[in-house]
Design a protein around this motif. Structure first.
Motif, mmCIF file in Angstrom:
data_model
loop_
_atom_site.group_PDB
_atom_site.id
_atom_site.type_symbol
_atom_site.label_atom_id
_atom_site.label_comp_id
_atom_site.label_asym_id
_atom_site.label_seq_id
_atom_site.Cartn_x
_atom_site.Cartn_y
_atom_site.Cartn_z
ATOM 1 N N LYS A 26 0.848 -1.185 0.000
ATOM 2 C CA LYS A 26 0.000 0.000 0.000
ATOM 3 C C LYS A 26 0.883 1.235 0.000
ATOM 4 N N LYS A 129 -4.374 2.947 -14.189
ATOM 5 C CA LYS A 129 -5.779 2.829 -13.782
ATOM 6 C C LYS A 129 -6.136 1.411 -13.362
ATOM 7 N N PRO A 132 -5.171 -0.767 -8.297
ATOM 8 C CA PRO A 132 -6.102 -0.209 -7.302
ATOM 9 C C PRO A 132 -5.457 0.809 -6.367
ATOM 10 N N GLU A 133 -4.191 0.608 -6.032
ATOM 11 C CA GLU A 133 -3.520 1.542 -5.133
ATOM 12 C C GLU A 133 -3.307 2.902 -5.786
ATOM 13 N N TYR A 134 -2.915 2.878 -7.061
ATOM 14 C CA TYR A 134 -2.767 4.140 -7.776
ATOM 15 C C TYR A 134 -4.118 4.861 -7.874
ATOM 16 N N VAL A 135 -5.163 4.106 -8.191
ATOM 17 C CA VAL A 135 -6.492 4.719 -8.309
ATOM 18 C C VAL A 135 -6.896 5.357 -6.981
ATOM 19 N N ARG A 136 -6.654 4.637 -5.888
ATOM 20 C CA ARG A 136 -7.003 5.169 -4.568
ATOM 21 C C ARG A 136 -6.274 6.475 -4.279
ATOM 22 N N VAL A 137 -4.962 6.492 -4.574
ATOM 23 C CA VAL A 137 -4.161 7.674 -4.264
ATOM 24 C C VAL A 137 -4.513 8.842 -5.184
ATOM 25 N N LYS A 139 -7.378 9.433 -6.556
ATOM 26 C CA LYS A 139 -8.668 9.963 -6.108
ATOM 27 C C LYS A 139 -8.501 10.794 -4.840
ATOM 28 N N LYS A 140 -7.598 10.360 -3.979
ATOM 29 C CA LYS A 140 -7.346 11.093 -2.741
ATOM 30 C C LYS A 140 -6.755 12.475 -3.021
ATOM 31 N N LYS A 143 -8.959 13.937 -6.706
ATOM 32 C CA LYS A 143 -10.414 13.755 -6.717
ATOM 33 C C LYS A 143 -10.906 13.163 -8.040
ATOM 34 N N GLU A 145 -9.802 9.765 -11.136
ATOM 35 C CA GLU A 145 -8.949 8.637 -11.495
ATOM 36 C C GLU A 145 -7.724 9.122 -12.281
#
Length: 326
Positions: A26, A129, A132-137, A139-140, A143, A145
């Motif tokens: 992560k 994309k 999943p970890e890149y997508v999460r970060v 978005k964080k 805001k 993808e």
């Protein structure tokens, strides 16, 4: 006996679950600079997942390479020397020929270059994309993808953060923090570097020792030296043989030198500037500043080299950072 089998099964299940939990990576990323760092050191941006940006822009060499030409995917040989990406915050052009006007634009070039990372940037976006970890970060932080704009923005912001910290002997000396930081030879070299007759400061001026101009210093003769530099981008005959004047901070770490890596040491570089015609007999379109040899003495050459060493930062960021191999 059944109880023992069941107990053994539970033990192995817990062990496997524990192992999976340990190996799940992560990203501990707080902002876009750290996201850019992660991308910079991740081989996800190359076609075969073998190379990261940091494979050629190595921290221990001030984010340059120690080869004349870096190797791309499948050991493809590049066509120009890898420049440092430190102290890019105030630059107005990127690449040796200045074909990129921003770090965001520059970030796309090596990914799509068939001799470097050899992958369309659209494919790079798809890969990121799919993580999943890149997508999460993303978005964080953004805001949204991952996309072309925010990926290049993250890479650019990381590179903008790679600024010298004022720890070089030259900085300590000129800022009055340590008047003994530079040796006597380095001080003589600095005086010579700044002297009108040496002409060094005509091109290498400003905080980072570059005016962000394009100059032909005589490394094009149309015979052995055939890289036309900025001309290939602008198609202006006046630009034949011109290349972007690089900054000189940490230059002692970035050998070999010039766009083609033809000089292995700073001593060779100073020898060239002393008399270019010893190296290139018939340069084409050479800058008028270079037409008359300077003919430095042996001591002057030594002092200039020592001065250039005084521009080396005490600490280079991320020297212990490893490329992320998944």
């Amino acid at each position: 006996m059944k109880f023992l089998y069941f107990a053994a099964f539970l033990f192995l299940a817990f062990r496997c679950a524990e192992k999976d939990e340990v190996t799940v990576e992560k990203f501990k990323i707080r902002d876009e600079i750290e996201l850019g760092e992660q991308l910079f050191f991740d081989p996800i941006l190359s076609a075969d997942n073998s190379l990261a940006c940091a494979s050629c822009h190595k921290p221990q060499f001030a984010f340059a390479d120690n080869k004349a030409f870096s190797l791309g995917v499948n050991d493809s040989l590049g066509t120009r020397n890898t420049p440092s990406v430190m102290n890019m915050l105030s630059r107005s052009f990127f690449f040796h020929d200045g074909r990129a006007a921003s770090l965001e634009e520059q970030a796309i070039g090596p990914v799509e270059n068939p001799l470097e990372m050899n992958m369309s940037f659209d494919e790079a976006v798809k890969r990121i994309k799919a993580n999943p970890e890149y997508v999460r970060v993303f978005k964080k932080i953004y805001k949204e993808e991952p996309n072309r704009k925010n990926i290049t923005q993250a890479l650019a912001e990381f590179q903008r953060s790679l600024e010298s910290d004022g720890s070089a002997p030259h900085d300590l000396f000129v800022n009055g923090e340590d008047l003994n930081a530079m040796t006597a030879s380095q001080q003589r070299g600095r005086k010579l570097f700044l002297a009108d007759e040496s002409k060094c400061f005509d091109c290498h001026f400003g905080p980072d020792f570059t005016g962000d101009e394009f100059r032909n210093i005589g490394l094009y003769d149309g015979v052995k030296l055939v890289d036309k530099g900025r001309f290939d981008f602008t198609k202006d005959p006046k630009d034949i043989g011109k290349f972007k004047v690089p900054g000189l901070r940490n230059v002692a770490l970035t050998a070999p030198y010039m766009h083609n890596g033809m000089f292995k040491t700073l001593e060779e570089v100073i020898d060239y500037y002393s008399n270019p015609y010893d190296f290139v007999k018939n340069p084409i379109n050479m800058d008028t500043l270079m037409l008359k040899p300077l003919n430095f003495t042996k001591e002057e050459k030594t002092d200039l080299v020592n001065f250039l060493h005084s521009l080396t930062d005490a600490e280079i960021p991320y020297v212990n950072r490893k490329i992320t191999h998944k």
